[in-house]
Motif scaffolding. Structure first.
Motif, PDB file in Angstrom:
ATOM      1  N   THR A   1       8.174   7.094  11.942  1.00 14.94           N
ATOM      2  CA  THR A   1       8.018   6.476  10.621  1.00 14.94           C
ATOM      3  C   THR A   1       7.625   7.511   9.576  1.00 14.94           C
ATOM      4  N   LEU A   2       6.699   8.398   9.941  1.00 15.19           N
ATOM      5  CA  LEU A   2       6.296   9.449   9.015  1.00 15.19           C
ATOM      6  C   LEU A   2       7.470  10.363   8.681  1.00 15.19           C
ATOM      7  N   ALA A   3       8.305  10.656   9.672  1.00 11.87           N
ATOM      8  CA  ALA A   3       9.474  11.507   9.434  1.00 11.87           C
ATOM      9  C   ALA A   3      10.426  10.868   8.423  1.00 11.87           C
ATOM     10  N   THR A   4      10.639   9.566   8.531  1.00 17.64           N
ATOM     11  CA  THR A   4      11.554   8.879   7.609  1.00 17.64           C
ATOM     12  C   THR A   4      10.980   8.783   6.199  1.00 17.64           C
ATOM     13  N   ILE A   5       9.673   8.926   6.070  1.00 19.14           N
ATOM     14  CA  ILE A   5       9.044   8.958   4.743  1.00 19.14           C
ATOM     15  C   ILE A   5       9.127  10.363   4.150  1.00 19.14           C
ATOM     16  N   LEU A   6       8.721  11.361   4.920  1.00 15.38           N
ATOM     17  CA  LEU A   6       8.690  12.729   4.406  1.00 15.38           C
ATOM     18  C   LEU A   6      10.079  13.264   4.084  1.00 15.38           C
ATOM     19  N   VAL A   7      11.102  12.803   4.804  1.00 16.65           N
ATOM     20  CA  VAL A   7      12.456  13.284   4.511  1.00 16.65           C
ATOM     21  C   VAL A   7      12.885  12.843   3.119  1.00 16.65           C
ATOM     22  N   GLN A   8      12.354  11.720   2.643  1.00 14.75           N
ATOM     23  CA  GLN A   8      12.699  11.271   1.302  1.00 14.75           C
ATOM     24  C   GLN A   8      12.058  12.154   0.229  1.00 14.75           C
ATOM     25  N   TYR A   9      10.847  12.667   0.504  1.00 14.66           N
ATOM     26  CA  TYR A   9      10.242  13.624  -0.416  1.00 14.66           C
ATOM     27  C   TYR A   9      11.019  14.939  -0.416  1.00 14.66           C
ATOM     28  N   ALA A  10      11.445  15.379   0.770  1.00 13.58           N
ATOM     29  CA  ALA A  10      12.224  16.616   0.876  1.00 13.58           C
ATOM     30  C   ALA A  10      13.563  16.490   0.162  1.00 13.58           C
ATOM     31  N   SER A  11      14.073  15.267   0.040  1.00 11.06           N
ATOM     32  CA  SER A  11      15.320  15.012  -0.680  1.00 11.06           C
ATOM     33  C   SER A  11      15.082  14.931  -2.180  1.00 11.06           C
ATOM     34  N   ALA A  12      14.017  14.240  -2.583  1.00 10.71           N
ATOM     35  CA  ALA A  12      13.750  14.024  -4.008  1.00 10.71           C
ATOM     36  C   ALA A  12      13.461  15.314  -4.754  1.00 10.71           C
ATOM     37  N   VAL A  13      12.855  16.294  -4.095  1.00 10.10           N
ATOM     38  CA  VAL A  13      12.480  17.530  -4.782  1.00 10.10           C
ATOM     39  C   VAL A  13      13.700  18.329  -5.249  1.00 10.10           C
ATOM     40  N   TYR A  14      14.900  17.982  -4.766  1.00 13.31           N
ATOM     41  CA  TYR A  14      16.125  18.637  -5.214  1.00 13.31           C
ATOM     42  C   TYR A  14      16.550  18.184  -6.615  1.00 13.31           C
ATOM     43  N   MET A  15      16.029  17.086  -7.109  1.00 13.18           N
ATOM     44  CA  MET A  15      16.496  16.517  -8.372  1.00 13.18           C
ATOM     45  C   MET A  15      16.236  17.481  -9.532  1.00 13.18           C
ATOM     46  N   SER A  16      17.253  17.663 -10.367  1.00 13.55           N
ATOM     47  CA  SER A  16      17.152  18.606 -11.479  1.00 13.55           C
ATOM     48  C   SER A  16      16.667  17.948 -12.764  1.00 13.55           C
ATOM     49  N   ASP A  17      16.687  16.615 -12.841  1.00 16.36           N
ATOM     50  CA  ASP A  17      16.159  15.916 -14.013  1.00 16.36           C
ATOM     51  C   ASP A  17      14.647  15.816 -13.856  1.00 16.36           C
ATOM     52  N   LEU A  18      13.946  16.744 -14.485  1.00 19.33           N
ATOM     53  CA  LEU A  18      12.499  16.825 -14.296  1.00 19.33           C
ATOM     54  C   LEU A  18      11.767  15.658 -14.927  1.00 19.33           C
ATOM     55  N   THR A  19      12.344  15.048 -15.970  1.00 15.58           N
ATOM     56  CA  THR A  19      11.699  13.898 -16.601  1.00 15.58           C
ATOM     57  C   THR A  19      11.633  12.738 -15.622  1.00 15.58           C
ATOM     58  N   GLU A  20      12.747  12.438 -14.992  1.00 21.62           N
ATOM     59  CA  GLU A  20      12.774  11.353 -14.013  1.00 21.62           C
ATOM     60  C   GLU A  20      11.960  11.695 -12.781  1.00 21.62           C
ATOM     61  N   LEU A  21      12.011  12.962 -12.367  1.00 18.33           N
ATOM     62  CA  LEU A  21      11.270  13.370 -11.172  1.00 18.33           C
ATOM     63  C   LEU A  21       9.771  13.265 -11.409  1.00 18.33           C
ATOM     64  N   PHE A  22       9.298  13.752 -12.570  1.00 10.81           N
ATOM     65  CA  PHE A  22       7.874  13.731 -12.850  1.00 10.81           C
ATOM     66  C   PHE A  22       7.349  12.306 -13.001  1.00 10.81           C
ATOM     67  N   ALA A  23       8.164  11.428 -13.589  1.00 10.79           N
ATOM     68  CA  ALA A  23       7.784  10.023 -13.739  1.00 10.79           C
ATOM     69  C   ALA A  23       8.031   9.227 -12.462  1.00 10.79           C
ATOM     70  N   TRP A  24       8.659   9.855 -11.476  1.00 10.07           N
ATOM     71  CA  TRP A  24       9.036   9.253 -10.192  1.00 10.07           C
ATOM     72  C   TRP A  24       9.923   8.012 -10.404  1.00 10.07           C
ATOM     73  N   THR A  25      10.956   8.218 -11.237  1.00  9.34           N
ATOM     74  CA  THR A  25      11.936   7.163 -11.494  1.00  9.34           C
ATOM     75  C   THR A  25      13.346   7.627 -11.146  1.00  9.34           C
ATOM     76  N   CYS A  26      13.478   8.770 -10.469  1.00  9.81           N
ATOM     77  CA  CYS A  26      14.796   9.310 -10.149  1.00  9.81           C
ATOM     78  C   CYS A  26      15.491   8.443  -9.094  1.00  9.81           C
ATOM     79  N   SER A  27      16.773   8.705  -8.890  1.00 10.89           N
ATOM     80  CA  SER A  27      17.550   7.899  -7.945  1.00 10.89           C
ATOM     81  C   SER A  27      17.068   8.038  -6.512  1.00 10.89           C
TER      82      SER A  27
END
Length: 415
Positions: free
Chosen positions: A98-124
């Motif tokens: 379960t922890l692996a399936t959570i952390l992999v989503q953080y490892a994926s989200a950090v690739y996002m180049s739209d920093l506004t959405e990333l910082f507000a945590w509203t990215c896809s």
């Protein structure tokens, strides 16, 4: 089979000795010297060799050299640490799916180049099991084209640190470059530990390290002595491992640090791997199918202490097909770091397996080889920039309500 031939064909070319000069040992293999060559003893009759016409002393020197190489491959690995640190082990770490399936989503989200959405945590990619995550600090190193964030996950009751992997148009080019990376610098404070300077410098000499350490200190002030979880994919996994090691050494053994990486390349040699596993025992490297990156830089089983070597513990996930039904299997590998029954049992020839873990897309969305950043101009009020153009966006205090236009507005792109 002659010992000289069982080591490597290279030695067979350099030195061909009469088979009669090699005699199998009658003794049994000892537990403390357990290696494939322990049941052979190199017994040279140097007088016989000289009687057969060997007039040059060079044969003797070469023979001794071969013996030294052979026996050194069977010695027990010992790590000598110059700086003092009490490597008190945590309770045996156990893999948590379960922890692996959570952390992999953080490892994926950090690739996002739209920093506004990333910082507000509203990215896809900022939803699902990571919903409600709050970034404390977002670090962008323009000079090195690196990115990472530090935040707090209430559902994990932990500080989460994530590092982005490589941002390339063709990952194939990056993989080809990875194949030739050499062990070229000594890891500070550990005799015999070597790493590649690219991995080491990407974390230690960029703006990521000071940014991460300051954000962790802020998190400790806000949330107390909470757990720290570090993650990343590909090159980001290598930096996550170096960060986890740094945090354990910097914050002390009382600080619990967990590291989980996805598709991570090898970082250093066997001495470094042994040292790392002592300091950060709660580490899991997840590999997927035939993902080629965990196979690089290459590991040579004939010289396990002379080349790159993974640290434990690997978790190998792969898909098994039964007709139209596809079943995902997870295997927790042994403590060697180079379990031959896990990802090493297959060819590392797939880029597709590198770009998806647990069904989550990894890597950048954009087909660009540049360090592309999209940011709302209003976000600059929350950040600071150094002389190299690297910048940090800080949420302080973290509970403040930040009004950001996640749908567009007054934005600009940095390339």
């Amino acid at each position: 089979m002659p010992l000289i031939n069982s080591i490597n064909p290279f030695f067979d070319v350099v030195l061909r000795l009469p088979i009669s000069t090699w005699q199998p040992s009658t003794g049994s293999r000892s537990p403390e010297n357990d290696c494939p060559f322990s049941n052979w003893s190199a017994q040279f009759d140097f007088r016989e060799l000289f009687n057969k016409g060997m007039e040059s002393r060079s044969w003797l020197i070469i023979a001794i050299l071969v013996c030294s190489v052979t026996l050194s491959s069977c010695r027990e690995l010992k790590v000598t640490v110059k700086h003092k640190h009490n490597h008190k082990q945590h309770d045996s770490a156990k893999y948590n799916h379960t922890l692996a399936t959570i952390l992999v989503q953080y490892a994926s989200a950090v690739y996002m180049s739209d920093l506004t959405e990333l910082f507000a945590w509203t990215c896809s990619r900022c939803n699902g099991l990571t919903e409600g995550f709050e970034i404390l600090e977002l670090i962008v190193d323009v000079k090195w084209c690196l990115q990472g964030f530090v935040g707090f996950a209430a559902n994990l009751n932990a500080v989460v640190i994530a590092f982005r992997g490589t941002q390339e148009t063709s990952i194939q080019n990056w993989v080809e470059d990875l194949f030739w990376k050499q062990l070229d610098i000594n890891y500070p404070g550990v005799d015999g530990a070597m790493v590649h300077h690219g991995f080491y410098n990407a974390y230690n000499d960029s703006s990521l390290r000071p940014g991460v350490l300051s954000a962790v200190q802020l998190a400790k002030e806000l949330y107390g002595d909470t757990n720290i979880m570090v993650t990343g994919h590909s090159m980001g996994g290598a930096m996550a491992a170096l960060c986890g090691l740094d945090l354990r050494l910097t914050l002390g053994e009382q600080q619990k640090v967990q590291v989980m990486t996805f598709g991570q390349p090898r970082i250093g040699n066997a001495v470094f791997a042994s040292y790392y596993s002592q300091v950060v025992p709660d580490t899991f490297r997840v590999t997927h199918g035939n993902d080629m990156v965990p196979h690089l830089p290459p590991y040579y089983s004939y010289f396990p202490q002379k080349t790159y070597h993974h640290f434990p513990r690997e978790v190998w996930i792969r898909d098994l097909a039964f007709g139209s039904f596809v079943y995902t299997v997870e295997k927790v590998c042994d403590g060697s770091g180079e379990d031959p029954t896990c990802s090493r049992s297959v060819r590392g020839n797939s880029i597709a397996d590198h770009l998806i873990y647990y069904g989550v897309e990894m890597g950048c969305n954009e087909s660009t080889s540049t360090c592309r950043i999209v940011m709302d101009r209003g976000l600059a009020a929350y950040g600071s920039t150094d002389v190299d153009g690297n910048f940090v966006i800080l949420r302080d205090p973290p509970k403040s309500v930040l009004k950001l236009n996640a749908d567009g507005g007054n934005r600009h792109t940095l390339v």
